[in-house]
Design an enzyme around this catalytic site. Structure first.
Site, PDB file in Angstrom:
ATOM      1  N   VAL A   1       0.843  -1.195   0.000  1.00 51.29           N
ATOM      2  CA  VAL A   1       0.000   0.000   0.000  1.00 51.29           C
ATOM      3  C   VAL A   1       0.874   1.240   0.000  1.00 51.29           C
ATOM      4  CG1 VAL A   1      -0.294   0.032   2.532  1.00 51.29           C
ATOM      5  CG2 VAL A   1      -1.964   1.161   1.096  1.00 51.29           C
ATOM      6  N   GLY A   2       2.041   1.159   0.655  1.00 50.35           N
ATOM      7  CA  GLY A   2       2.966   2.300   0.660  1.00 50.35           C
ATOM      8  C   GLY A   2       3.755   2.317  -0.632  1.00 50.35           C
TER       9      GLY A   2
ATOM     10  N   ARG B   1      -7.944   4.983   5.789  1.00 49.41           N
ATOM     11  CA  ARG B   1      -8.666   3.710   5.949  1.00 49.41           C
ATOM     12  C   ARG B   1      -8.158   2.932   7.160  1.00 49.41           C
ATOM     13  NH1 ARG B   1      -7.340   4.097   0.208  1.00 49.41           N
ATOM     14  NH2 ARG B   1      -5.248   3.722   0.971  1.00 49.41           N
ATOM     15  N   ILE B   2      -6.828   2.892   7.308  1.00 48.68           N
ATOM     16  CA  ILE B   2      -6.262   2.056   8.371  1.00 48.68           C
ATOM     17  C   ILE B   2      -6.520   2.682   9.742  1.00 48.68           C
ATOM     18  CG2 ILE B   2      -4.094   1.147   9.312  1.00 48.68           C
ATOM     19  CD1 ILE B   2      -3.174   0.725   6.360  1.00 48.68           C
TER      20      ILE B   2
ATOM     21  N   PRO C   1      -8.473  18.375   7.992  1.00 47.13           N
ATOM     22  CA  PRO C   1      -9.510  17.593   8.671  1.00 47.13           C
ATOM     23  C   PRO C   1     -10.162  16.623   7.682  1.00 47.13           C
ATOM     24  CG  PRO C   1      -9.770  19.935   9.134  1.00 47.13           C
ATOM     25  CD  PRO C   1      -8.718  19.828   8.066  1.00 47.13           C
ATOM     26  N   ARG C   2     -10.572  15.466   8.164  1.00 46.99           N
ATOM     27  CA  ARG C   2     -11.247  14.470   7.313  1.00 46.99           C
ATOM     28  C   ARG C   2     -12.607  14.151   7.956  1.00 46.99           C
ATOM     29  NH1 ARG C   2      -7.522  13.454   3.678  1.00 46.99           N
ATOM     30  NH2 ARG C   2      -5.329  13.334   4.281  1.00 46.99           N
TER      31      ARG C   2
ATOM     32  N   ASP D   1       6.328  -1.687  14.398  1.00 46.52           N
ATOM     33  CA  ASP D   1       6.348  -2.778  13.410  1.00 46.52           C
ATOM     34  C   ASP D   1       7.280  -2.412  12.261  1.00 46.52           C
ATOM     35  OD1 ASP D   1       5.448  -5.266  12.250  1.00 46.52           O
ATOM     36  OD2 ASP D   1       4.278  -4.074  10.826  1.00 46.52           O
TER      37      ASP D   1
ATOM     38  N   HIS E   1       8.068  -5.921  10.733  1.00 46.69           N
ATOM     39  CA  HIS E   1       7.224  -5.446   9.627  1.00 46.69           C
ATOM     40  C   HIS E   1       6.259  -6.543   9.129  1.00 46.69           C
ATOM     41  CE1 HIS E   1       7.157  -2.271   6.175  1.00 46.69           C
ATOM     42  NE2 HIS E   1       5.956  -2.774   6.394  1.00 46.69           N
TER      43      HIS E   1
ATOM     44  N   SER F   1       0.723  -6.676   7.610  1.00 47.83           N
ATOM     45  CA  SER F   1      -0.230  -7.245   6.633  1.00 47.83           C
ATOM     46  C   SER F   1      -0.074  -8.762   6.492  1.00 47.83           C
ATOM     47  CB  SER F   1      -0.040  -6.582   5.267  1.00 47.83           C
ATOM     48  OG  SER F   1       1.239  -6.894   4.727  1.00 47.83           O
TER      49      SER F   1
HETATM   50  C1  GLV Z   1       3.414  -2.510   3.899  1.00 43.59           C
HETATM   51  O1  GLV Z   1       4.094  -1.876   4.645  1.00 43.59           O
HETATM   52  C2  GLV Z   1       2.817  -1.972   2.724  1.00 43.59           C
HETATM   53  O2  GLV Z   1       3.088  -0.821   2.354  1.00 43.59           O
HETATM   54  O3  GLV Z   1       2.027  -2.695   2.096  1.00 43.59           O
END
Ligand code: GLV
Length: 356
Positions: free
Chosen positions: A111-112, A191-192, A215-216, A297, A321, A324
């Protein structure tokens, strides 16, 4: 053996995420030109199956659990039309030059995407896929586990139990901080962050605060979170959980200034990217009792060297890490990255594309 329908049934993901079949089958039948793609690691089976069954690409792979050596990556990416990579590969000007003008799509199984030089990719018109959403639940779950392990001192206590430190039941021994009636601060409400808050709520959290670039309100409304400044987040929170992306603005943002404003009983958790935190400042804050504990993590570098000072602290829990790391999530990430790659190769809309 994992197959696509197995994974789809497990995850109940929209079938659009798994669109290898009919359209690609038609291309296969038409005998279209096959693109060379380079896959920089051994990946979960769901992703590999999608690539193999597509019939539109020739796959060259670094078939190992360990990262591809840089020299090998530079050599193998040359002339590829697609690159399927992980967060461990820095995709910068050097790699893109080595790839040459044939490269049309980079798909990262993460995701990153701070490991990708977006500017260089954009300059060359290379499209980029990534894997949001499919890992939100697993990352939120691990964040809660890490928060509890850190605040209730689980690693330290388990170590004491098996190494002779467990004398008898003692009223003042191994006491930590509970979530009941607490204030939780979320740094980066996406989301997270939202998924973490939803999981923490049943533990009796009294108040959620958050800070972000803006702000969200839509997300915040789902968890009744209050938008505050970074300073206020530090001052009021009993727990801070970092869920922001790593950008030039967030690099090193969790530093001495933040830690000095936090409560001495506060617990700091990071499951985003290690570089968001100044590890030297965190070490000082933990060692001097400015904050109670930290759970990480992610670190810089990864893996963190065994002689790193943070490993010496009892009030710092460090994981390798794994946020996920559930079987189904890693398969879903691999599948989504494969589908992003295939869509990019064909000039179609990707299921999840990074806007450049
Ligand atoms: C994990 O760190 C990712 O970016 O999916």
């Amino acid at each position: 053996m994992w197959n696509i329908s197995h994974l789809r049934a497990l995850r109940k993901l929209p079938s659009a995420e798994f669109h290898t079949c009919s359209r690609l089958g038609a291309m296969k039948a038409a005998g279209k030109h096959r693109a060379r793609v380079y896959v920089s690691r051994r990946i979960p089976p769901a992703g590999m199956e999608i690539l193999q069954q597509s019939g539109i690409c020739d796959i060259d792979q670094w078939d190992s659990d360990d990262p591809v050596p840089r020299e090998e990556l530079l050599k193998k990416v040359a002339g590829a039309k697609g690159l399927y990579c992980l967060l461990t590969e820095k995709i910068d000007e050097e790699v893109l030059k080595a790839a040459g003008p044939s490269l049309k799509v980079v798909s990262t199984m993460s995701v990153g995407y701070d490991h990708l030089s977006l500017e260089e990719l954009k300059k060359r018109g290379i499209r980029v896929g990534y894997t949001p959403d499919v890992l939100t639940e697993a990352v939120a779950e691990l964040t809660v586990a890490l928060l509890l392990a850190t605040s209730r001192r689980l690693i330290e206590a388990a170590h004491e139990a098996k190494s002779g430190g467990w004398g008898t039941w003692k009223p003042l021994w191994m006491c930590g901080n509970g979530l009941s009636q607490s204030t939780v601060g979320i740094f980066g409400l996406g989301r997270i962050g939202e998924a973490i808050a939803k999981r923490l709520k049943p533990f009796g959290v009294k108040k959620f605060l958050y800070t972000d670039v803006t702000p969200r309100p839509e997300v915040a409304a789902n968890i009744s979170a209050e938008f505050v400044s970074m300073d206020e987040l530090a001052e009021r929170s009993d727990f801070i959980t970092v869920c922001c992306a790593l950008t030039p603005e967030t690099q090193g943002i969790c530093n001495k200034k933040l830690f000095s404003k936090m409560k001495s009983t506060a617990v700091f958790i990071n499951t985003s990217r290690g570089a968001v935190v100044s590890q030297e400042d965190l070490y000082e804050a933990l060692a001097n009792g400015e904050i109670a504990a930290a759970g990480l993590d992610v670190t810089v570098p990864e893996p963190l060297p065994l002689d790193h000072p943070l490993f010496k602290l009892k009030n710092c829990v460090i994981l390798p890490h794994i946020a996920s790391a559930t079987i189904e999530t890693r398969n879903a990430m691999a599948a989504l990255a494969a589908n992003n790659l295939l869509a990019g190769l064909q000039g179609e809309a990707m299921p999840r594309e990074v806007p450049l």
